[in-house]
Enzyme design. Sequence first.
Site, PDB file in Angstrom:
ATOM      1  CE  LYS A  93      40.662  -6.804 -15.761  1.00  0.00           C
ATOM      2  NZ  LYS A  93      40.172  -7.347 -16.822  1.00  0.00           N
ATOM      3  N   GLY A  94      39.262  -7.913  -9.632  1.00  0.00           N
ATOM      4  CA  GLY A  94      38.281  -8.630  -8.733  1.00  0.00           C
ATOM      5  C   GLY A  94      37.590  -7.923  -7.410  1.00  0.00           C
TER       6      GLY A  94
ATOM      7  CG  ASP B 236      45.976 -18.588  -3.282  1.00  0.00           C
ATOM      8  OD1 ASP B 236      46.016 -19.486  -2.271  1.00  0.00           O
ATOM      9  OD2 ASP B 236      45.893 -18.991  -4.478  1.00  0.00           O
TER      10      ASP B 236
ATOM     11  CG  PHE C 298      40.247 -21.418  -9.086  1.00  0.00           C
ATOM     12  CD1 PHE C 298      41.640 -20.825  -8.821  1.00  0.00           C
ATOM     13  CD2 PHE C 298      39.364 -20.814  -9.949  1.00  0.00           C
ATOM     14  CE1 PHE C 298      41.766 -19.792  -9.618  1.00  0.00           C
ATOM     15  CE2 PHE C 298      39.598 -19.620 -10.466  1.00  0.00           C
ATOM     16  CZ  PHE C 298      40.820 -19.228 -10.532  1.00  0.00           C
TER      17      PHE C 298
ATOM     18  CG  ASP D  57      39.368 -13.606 -13.122  1.00  0.00           C
ATOM     19  OD1 ASP D  57      39.788 -13.507 -12.069  1.00  0.00           O
ATOM     20  OD2 ASP D  57      39.963 -13.737 -14.235  1.00  0.00           O
TER      21      ASP D  57
ATOM     22  NE  ARG E 235      37.390 -10.002 -13.725  1.00  0.00           N
ATOM     23  CZ  ARG E 235      38.388 -10.210 -13.123  1.00  0.00           C
ATOM     24  NH1 ARG E 235      38.424 -10.181 -12.008  1.00  0.00           N
ATOM     25  NH2 ARG E 235      39.541 -10.176 -13.671  1.00  0.00           N
TER      26      ARG E 235
HETATM   27  P1  IMP Z   1      48.204 -14.456  -4.250  1.00  0.00           P
HETATM   28  O1  IMP Z   1      49.415 -13.524  -4.741  1.00  0.00           O
HETATM   29  O2  IMP Z   1      48.592 -15.934  -4.544  1.00  0.00           O
HETATM   30  O3  IMP Z   1      47.754 -14.301  -2.914  1.00  0.00           O
HETATM   31  O4  IMP Z   1      46.943 -14.264  -5.265  1.00  0.00           O
HETATM   32  C1  IMP Z   1      46.135 -13.156  -4.991  1.00  0.00           C
HETATM   33  C2  IMP Z   1      45.379 -12.968  -6.338  1.00  0.00           C
HETATM   34  O5  IMP Z   1      45.139 -14.179  -6.964  1.00  0.00           O
HETATM   35  C3  IMP Z   1      44.118 -12.452  -5.934  1.00  0.00           C
HETATM   36  O6  IMP Z   1      44.008 -11.227  -5.874  1.00  0.00           O
HETATM   37  C4  IMP Z   1      43.139 -12.978  -7.196  1.00  0.00           C
HETATM   38  O7  IMP Z   1      43.112 -12.046  -8.172  1.00  0.00           O
HETATM   39  C5  IMP Z   1      43.738 -14.268  -7.565  1.00  0.00           C
HETATM   40  N1  IMP Z   1      43.076 -15.355  -6.729  1.00  0.00           N
HETATM   41  C6  IMP Z   1      43.679 -16.261  -5.829  1.00  0.00           C
HETATM   42  N2  IMP Z   1      42.575 -17.267  -5.405  1.00  0.00           N
HETATM   43  C7  IMP Z   1      41.413 -16.959  -6.397  1.00  0.00           C
HETATM   44  C8  IMP Z   1      40.439 -17.886  -6.647  1.00  0.00           C
HETATM   45  O8  IMP Z   1      40.162 -18.727  -5.924  1.00  0.00           O
HETATM   46  N3  IMP Z   1      39.689 -17.450  -7.565  1.00  0.00           N
HETATM   47  C9  IMP Z   1      40.009 -16.208  -8.385  1.00  0.00           C
HETATM   48  N4  IMP Z   1      41.302 -15.828  -8.161  1.00  0.00           N
HETATM   49  C10 IMP Z   1      41.863 -15.996  -7.225  1.00  0.00           C
END
Ligand code: IMP
Length: 502
Positions: free
Chosen positions: A359-360, A417, A466, A473, A479
């Site tokens: 949703k982000g 991330d 974070f 979120d 959000r």
């Molecule tokens: P990854 O798989 O570790 O790259 O994570 C990606 C997902 O984690 C993103 O699509 C976000 O939904 C969530 N995410 C990563 N970092 C943050 C943050 O700092 N705040 C909120 N959501 C995050």
Amino acid sequence: MATADLGKKPQQRRRRSGGGQYQRSLYQIAKAINSTRVSGEVPQALLRGAAEAMGAKGSSLLLLNPERDQFLHIAAHGVSETFLRKGPLRVDDMLVKLLAGEAVAVEDAQSDPHVQYPDELKKEKIRSFLSVPLRLWDEVIGMLRVYTTRPRTYPPEAIEFLSAVADLGAVALENAKAYEALQQEVDDTRQELLTWYAERRAAQENPKKPVRFAHPSEEEFARLLDFYKIRWDYEPRSFPLVWVGDRIVEMFTPDFYLIDHDQYIELTTLKQSLTTRKNRKLRHLRELHPEINIRLLYRRDYNKILAKYGYAPLGEVGAETPGRIVFTEAEIKDRVAALGRAITEDYAQSPPVLIGVLKGVAPFLNDLMRHINLLVEVDYLAISPFGGEMPGGVHFLLDASLDLRGRHVLLVEDIIDTGMTLRYIIEHLHRREPTSLEVCVLLDKRARRLLESPLRYVGFEAPDEFLVGYGLDYHERYRNLPFIAIVNPAELAAPVGAKQAS
Ligand code: IMP
Ligand code: MG
């Protein structure tokens, strides 16, 4: 006449009975051919049937070479090996007619100056033959030939009959080939399934050589990898670092190896003050083995990964507060507009399908699409979050409904991330055969990348914190903030009294 016929050899009987007999023979040949699925058996059924029906001594099947200037024997019935080995037939003035789809007959080989290999024909006692083209769709691929021991003329029904046999044969050959290919595919699939079952059974019988994790955080990390369907080994290898003589006195054993990504990961949950030694070891390892990819995750990295999924590090949910603003509303607005312009320019010739990851991504994609001055299409997908009750690891809660085949796809994400989510989505989208697949991400949190994927458009490089707001979120909250801010964990949050005062 029935009694008289019975006394005759079958060949003669067939020859004398004319058109009706050809029809019967054709029926029998079709049946024989159709009952075999092996391409190697098709020619025999065809050749035997043709020779018998025409009262011929033998028959042969020849295929054109790729250069289309020679016919090569591939199968024969009723003629000797020596005869077959005489060599290929040149496409001469006579045989060129076959390529044009005509039947070619030699009524008496002894008086015909054009025949190739006259001596071999004589030795084989062949006086006459009829050849018809073997056609597949509109193309001549070879010929079917019958040989007789006496001079002979060939009436139209004989030519028609042999042509029908040839057509039937060509299709049957092609079908058998296709069937064999299909069979092979079925076999391969079955083999894969069997392997899969065997692996699963093995896994159930001795549940993953019960990994003894040295620390609960490693177990948690393993669960995260499992969720993203990333295959791992725990401490699969030790790298010698220091020798005294032949004796290894110091080794480094990384915690995890990501099998499909050739990536080692060392989790260090030690206090920051104790990590110096580990760092030195790691540097040493990199010097000795520059070829290995290893990533060190500190406790704080690790905590942040878990925080993302709503685990404790940010304190009790609800006690946290949005802290320092990292990107203001105005900064975001400018940057998103710039991204939209770049996309408009790059995709001017072939407008993309924008796919947002819910949703982000919602606020970002909503703003971004309005800065793209092209006829784009927009779609969404959503994947299951880690840590929920959902079994079976990561999966799609919603998949893009547009047909992506042959399209230029631009995947739009809020934040990258570790890169695990992105990798999973990219692999999935590739299977839908887009012409191109690029990524546009608002925030690139490079610091903790575990799996790399090329990012075509990046809004901002994000600090290793974070973040919440503008779609991001923490436990579904924040959000709707128009800016992006760091989350203050409970212990850093302003005291309740102060909050009320402000
Ligand atoms: P990854 O798989 O570790 O790259 O994570 C990606 C997902 O984690 C993103 O699509 C976000 O939904 C969530 N995410 C990563 N970092 C943050 C943050 O700092 N705040 C909120 N959501 C995050
Ligand atoms: Mg996301």
